[in-house]
Design a protein around this motif. Structure first.
Motif, PDB file in Angstrom:
ATOM      1  N   GLU A 451     -65.336 -49.630  -1.899  1.00 53.54           N
ATOM      2  CA  GLU A 451     -64.117 -48.939  -2.327  1.00 53.54           C
ATOM      3  C   GLU A 451     -63.706 -47.807  -1.383  1.00 53.54           C
ATOM      4  OE1 GLU A 451     -67.424 -47.488  -5.244  1.00 53.54           O
ATOM      5  OE2 GLU A 451     -66.985 -49.222  -3.966  1.00 53.54           O
ATOM      6  N   HIS A 452     -64.650 -47.313  -0.565  1.00 48.24           N
ATOM      7  CA  HIS A 452     -64.339 -46.211   0.351  1.00 48.24           C
ATOM      8  C   HIS A 452     -63.978 -46.682   1.753  1.00 48.24           C
ATOM      9  CE1 HIS A 452     -65.850 -43.730  -2.840  1.00 48.24           C
ATOM     10  NE2 HIS A 452     -67.058 -44.258  -2.752  1.00 48.24           N
ATOM     11  N   ASP A 453     -64.189 -47.974   2.068  1.00 49.73           N
ATOM     12  CA  ASP A 453     -63.975 -48.378   3.456  1.00 49.73           C
ATOM     13  C   ASP A 453     -63.211 -49.686   3.634  1.00 49.73           C
ATOM     14  OD1 ASP A 453     -65.903 -50.376   2.909  1.00 49.73           O
ATOM     15  OD2 ASP A 453     -67.545 -49.161   3.695  1.00 49.73           O
ATOM     16  N   ARG A 454     -62.786 -50.338   2.550  1.00 48.13           N
ATOM     17  CA  ARG A 454     -62.034 -51.593   2.690  1.00 48.13           C
ATOM     18  C   ARG A 454     -61.149 -51.808   1.472  1.00 48.13           C
ATOM     19  NH1 ARG A 454     -67.419 -54.993   3.056  1.00 48.13           N
ATOM     20  NH2 ARG A 454     -68.125 -52.900   3.569  1.00 48.13           N
ATOM     21  N   GLY A 455     -60.308 -52.837   1.547  1.00 46.36           N
ATOM     22  CA  GLY A 455     -59.410 -53.126   0.428  1.00 46.36           C
ATOM     23  C   GLY A 455     -58.115 -52.352   0.475  1.00 46.36           C
ATOM     24  N   ARG A 456     -57.965 -51.459   1.439  1.00 46.49           N
ATOM     25  CA  ARG A 456     -56.741 -50.661   1.603  1.00 46.49           C
ATOM     26  C   ARG A 456     -56.454 -50.522   3.094  1.00 46.49           C
ATOM     27  NH1 ARG A 456     -58.072 -45.406   0.366  1.00 46.49           N
ATOM     28  NH2 ARG A 456     -60.249 -45.995   0.689  1.00 46.49           N
ATOM     29  N   ILE A 457     -55.225 -50.173   3.413  1.00 47.37           N
ATOM     30  CA  ILE A 457     -54.883 -49.775   4.785  1.00 47.37           C
ATOM     31  C   ILE A 457     -54.675 -48.270   4.732  1.00 47.37           C
ATOM     32  CG2 ILE A 457     -53.235 -49.986   6.675  1.00 47.37           C
ATOM     33  CD1 ILE A 457     -52.628 -52.817   5.699  1.00 47.37           C
ATOM     34  N   ALA A 458     -55.663 -47.526   5.200  1.00 50.13           N
ATOM     35  CA  ALA A 458     -55.640 -46.071   5.083  1.00 50.13           C
ATOM     36  C   ALA A 458     -56.601 -45.477   6.100  1.00 50.13           C
ATOM     37  CB  ALA A 458     -56.057 -45.649   3.668  1.00 50.13           C
ATOM     38  N   PRO A 459     -56.364 -44.231   6.514  1.00 53.26           N
ATOM     39  CA  PRO A 459     -57.316 -43.585   7.428  1.00 53.26           C
ATOM     40  C   PRO A 459     -58.708 -43.593   6.841  1.00 53.26           C
ATOM     41  CG  PRO A 459     -55.317 -42.275   7.200  1.00 53.26           C
ATOM     42  CD  PRO A 459     -55.242 -43.360   6.159  1.00 53.26           C
ATOM     43  N   GLY A 460     -59.706 -43.917   7.671  1.00 51.57           N
ATOM     44  CA  GLY A 460     -61.086 -43.947   7.225  1.00 51.57           C
ATOM     45  C   GLY A 460     -61.566 -45.318   6.793  1.00 51.57           C
ATOM     46  N   CYS A 461     -60.644 -46.264   6.630  1.00 51.96           N
ATOM     47  CA  CYS A 461     -61.040 -47.625   6.251  1.00 51.96           C
ATOM     48  C   CYS A 461     -61.237 -48.478   7.497  1.00 51.96           C
ATOM     49  CB  CYS A 461     -59.978 -48.269   5.362  1.00 51.96           C
ATOM     50  SG  CYS A 461     -59.909 -47.598   3.696  1.00 51.96           S
ATOM     51  N   PHE A 462     -62.022 -49.536   7.358  1.00 56.56           N
ATOM     52  CA  PHE A 462     -62.183 -50.487   8.452  1.00 56.56           C
ATOM     53  C   PHE A 462     -60.825 -51.074   8.838  1.00 56.56           C
ATOM     54  CE2 PHE A 462     -66.526 -51.301   6.438  1.00 56.56           C
ATOM     55  CZ  PHE A 462     -67.206 -50.554   7.395  1.00 56.56           C
ATOM     56  N   ALA A 463     -60.682 -51.435  10.100  1.00 57.17           N
ATOM     57  CA  ALA A 463     -59.453 -52.087  10.577  1.00 57.17           C
ATOM     58  C   ALA A 463     -59.526 -53.579  10.273  1.00 57.17           C
ATOM     59  CB  ALA A 463     -59.264 -51.836  12.067  1.00 57.17           C
ATOM     60  N   ASP A 464     -59.578 -53.890   8.974  1.00 55.60           N
ATOM     61  CA  ASP A 464     -59.628 -55.266   8.502  1.00 55.60           C
ATOM     62  C   ASP A 464     -58.252 -55.615   7.940  1.00 55.60           C
ATOM     63  OD1 ASP A 464     -62.307 -55.067   9.083  1.00 55.60           O
ATOM     64  OD2 ASP A 464     -63.003 -55.140   7.007  1.00 55.60           O
ATOM     65  N   PHE A 465     -57.568 -56.546   8.582  1.00 55.67           N
ATOM     66  CA  PHE A 465     -56.212 -56.886   8.192  1.00 55.67           C
ATOM     67  C   PHE A 465     -56.010 -58.389   8.130  1.00 55.67           C
ATOM     68  CE2 PHE A 465     -55.873 -53.252  11.286  1.00 55.67           C
ATOM     69  CZ  PHE A 465     -55.747 -52.241  10.357  1.00 55.67           C
ATOM     70  N   VAL A 466     -55.049 -58.799   7.296  1.00 56.95           N
ATOM     71  CA  VAL A 466     -54.529 -60.163   7.358  1.00 56.95           C
ATOM     72  C   VAL A 466     -53.023 -60.051   7.524  1.00 56.95           C
ATOM     73  CG1 VAL A 466     -54.379 -60.330   4.827  1.00 56.95           C
ATOM     74  CG2 VAL A 466     -54.342 -62.397   6.209  1.00 56.95           C
ATOM     75  N   VAL A 467     -52.466 -60.872   8.397  1.00 60.42           N
ATOM     76  CA  VAL A 467     -51.025 -60.919   8.599  1.00 60.42           C
ATOM     77  C   VAL A 467     -50.508 -62.187   7.944  1.00 60.42           C
ATOM     78  CG1 VAL A 467     -49.139 -60.925  10.261  1.00 60.42           C
ATOM     79  CG2 VAL A 467     -51.255 -59.677  10.792  1.00 60.42           C
ATOM     80  N   LEU A 468     -49.696 -62.017   6.896  1.00 64.76           N
ATOM     81  CA  LEU A 468     -49.133 -63.152   6.174  1.00 64.76           C
ATOM     82  C   LEU A 468     -47.696 -63.404   6.611  1.00 64.76           C
ATOM     83  CD1 LEU A 468     -50.474 -62.447   2.564  1.00 64.76           C
ATOM     84  CD2 LEU A 468     -51.502 -63.839   4.374  1.00 64.76           C
ATOM     85  N   SER A 469     -47.251 -64.622   6.409  1.00 66.34           N
ATOM     86  CA  SER A 469     -45.908 -65.002   6.867  1.00 66.34           C
ATOM     87  C   SER A 469     -44.811 -64.384   6.019  1.00 66.34           C
ATOM     88  CB  SER A 469     -45.771 -66.529   6.853  1.00 66.34           C
ATOM     89  OG  SER A 469     -45.960 -67.043   5.537  1.00 66.34           O
TER      90      SER A 469
END
Length: 498
Positions: A451-469
């Protein structure tokens, strides 16, 4: 995150700029329940699913595989669905013996709660008419000999004894499997039950080797069956690891499968009067296991499909919380398909998160109405809508390899709740696309301690992204399943590009 100018200024000179071509960035998706290592094994096995249409089609596929392997090699199949094929019955050893009596053949049911073995496989597994498994069944034919049908703990025990692939094959197949998850937008995967199949020690070692070589393109969270956790817990080997591999908590089963008539229900199955299934273990053993791990600070995930199983699991969690207080462990009830609103309220009160198999409505919904649960219970199967109204976190999953890896088709099912026959089942349990997205991001992050490092796009979170169409909230809900995954990034690294 700021304006484009702000982002460019923060990134500095030399940063790579990616044109999304109209795509939309979301947090990397989190799969809270599947069996990644089991799915990896399936990549080298025979698909015995509904595309085969009949038992004859399944046997033809197994026969084709038999022609390519040596006399000592096992022929392994997966995905057999007895109520979906034309024959509407389980396989037998006599069916499988028509493929070969000399080579061992073993087929796993789509639910992973049943399996089928030919005569040679039964011999090598040491299963006879006298073999007994607590919480399991060895089916017997009219001759009193094993029919080849194995249920619940008998099937799981047999799966654990199958010959293990080489270490190199395990690593290769895990890498291939993770690539499939990446292609569906996943950047975190929870492997729900190390020890369920294969060599648990070798699988865990392979994960560690891939993580140390920086070769995991997703973050993996391992949950261990009791026999494995009992070896790890005394050394404190839980809730630790690297940014890409975490040893998580305990996973165990207390009932079976609704479509196999082995889930534990409070009321009779729709087409089987006086049959309700049964728990796989005594309630006092469930209570003791939950209490011991809760007290030790170890997350517990319990497989419970039927409402009797859900009630039993929930009582165990309530007793543990009453005895040892609340802990931010985010225990899980996996599937929780038949949970009532009262049970959901109590889950919320003791910090338990339900994870729903929403595609059941789509794939098996018509059969649930006609065969398993009847119309009333099917209408509230996988009650995500009730969870939203109660303001509680929940997640969605497809239990791969039970169904193919996907998040978007799972979200589509939870949002629309339309069966494969075109019937709307339980309109009040539909949820909006944003809640379905949360089930794979912010809510899902709770289940893996992220909850502190993933599941959101925010400072301090991992750069884990999905780009959807497409923007999930701006398209018609009935088109959700048509959204494409264009790119997936794990830790800022491009791991999938359409």
């Amino acid at each position: 995150m700021g304006s484009l100018a702000d982002v460019r200024r923060t990134a500095g000179a030399g940063a790579r700029e990616v044109d999304l071509c109209g795509g939309v960035v979301y947090p990397g998706l989190i799969d809270t329940h599947s069996h990644l290592s089991s799915y990896a094994d399936c990549l080298d096995r025979v698909d015995c699913g509904l595309s085969r249409r009949s038992i004859a089609g399944v046997l033809e596929a197994l026969r084709a595989k038999s022609a390519t392997v040596g006399d000592e090699e096992w022929i392994l199949g997966y995905g057999y669905d007895d109520t979906g094929l034309e024959d509407k019955r389980h396989l037998t050893r006599w069916d499988l013996d028509t493929v070969s009596r000399d080579k061992p053949i073993f087929v796993i049911h789509i639910s992973v709660h049943f399996a089928y073995a030919n005569t040679k496989a039964l011999e090598l597994l040491g299963i006879t008419e006298d073999t007994r498994f607590a919480g399991g069944e060895v089916g017997l034919g009219e001759d009193g000999q094993p029919s080849g049908y194995l249920a619940e703990m008998a099937a799981m025990a047999a799966m654990s004894r199958l010959p293990a692939p080489s270490a190199e094959a395990i690593r290769s197949n895990l890498t291939r499997a993770i690539a499939h998850y990446n292609s569906q937008g996943f950047t975190t995967i929870m492997d729900g039950g190390i020890g369920l199949s294969g060599d648990a020690e070798q699988i865990t070692r392979s994960y560690l080797e891939l993580a140390r070589a920086d070769a995991l393109n997703a973050r993996v969270y391992l949950q261990f069956l009791p026999a494995i956790m009992s070896k790890l817990a005394p050394f404190g080997l839980y809730h630790f690891g690297s940014t890409h591999l975490t040893f998580g908590g305990l996973k165990f089963f207390i009932d079976g499968s609704i479509q196999g008539f082995t889930a534990a229900l409070l009321e009779d199955y729709h087409s089987r009067p006086n049959h309700r299934g049964a728990l796989l273990m005594p309630e006092e053993d469930i209570d003791a296991m939950v209490a011991a791990h809760h007290q030790a600070g170890i997350q517990v995930a319990i497989h419970a499909n039927g409402d009797l199983a859900v009630e039993t699991a929930l009582r165990a969690f309530e007793k543990a919380v009453s005895a040892y207080g609340h802990k931010a462990l985010h225990h899980m009830i996996v599937h929780a398909q038949t949970a009532s609103d009262n049970q959901l309220e109590r889950m919320k009160a003791c910090g338990v998160i339900p994870s729903f198999f929403s595609r059941h409505i789509e794939v098996w919904g018509d059969r649930h109405v006609e065969i398993f649960l009847g119309p009333e219970r099917t209408a509230r199967l996988n009650p995500a809508g009730s969870s939203v109204r109660l303001g509680m976190p929940f997640t969605l999953h497809v239990d791969t390899p039970v169904l193919p890896v996907t998040a978007l088709a799972s979200m589509h099912a939870a949002v629309n709740r339309v069966s494969s026959g075109g019937v709307l089942l339980g309109p009040d349990q539909r949820i909006c696309p944003l809640e379905a997205l949360r089930a794979y991001t912010t809510y899902a992050a709770l289940c893996c301690g992220g909850e502190h490092d993933r599941g959101r796009i925010a400072p301090g979170c991992f750069a884990d992204f999905v780009v959807l169409s497409d923007n999930l909230e701006r398209i018609p809900p009935e088109n959700l399943r048509d959204v494409r995954v264009n790119m997936t990034f794990t830790g800022g690294r491009l791991v999938y590009h359409a």
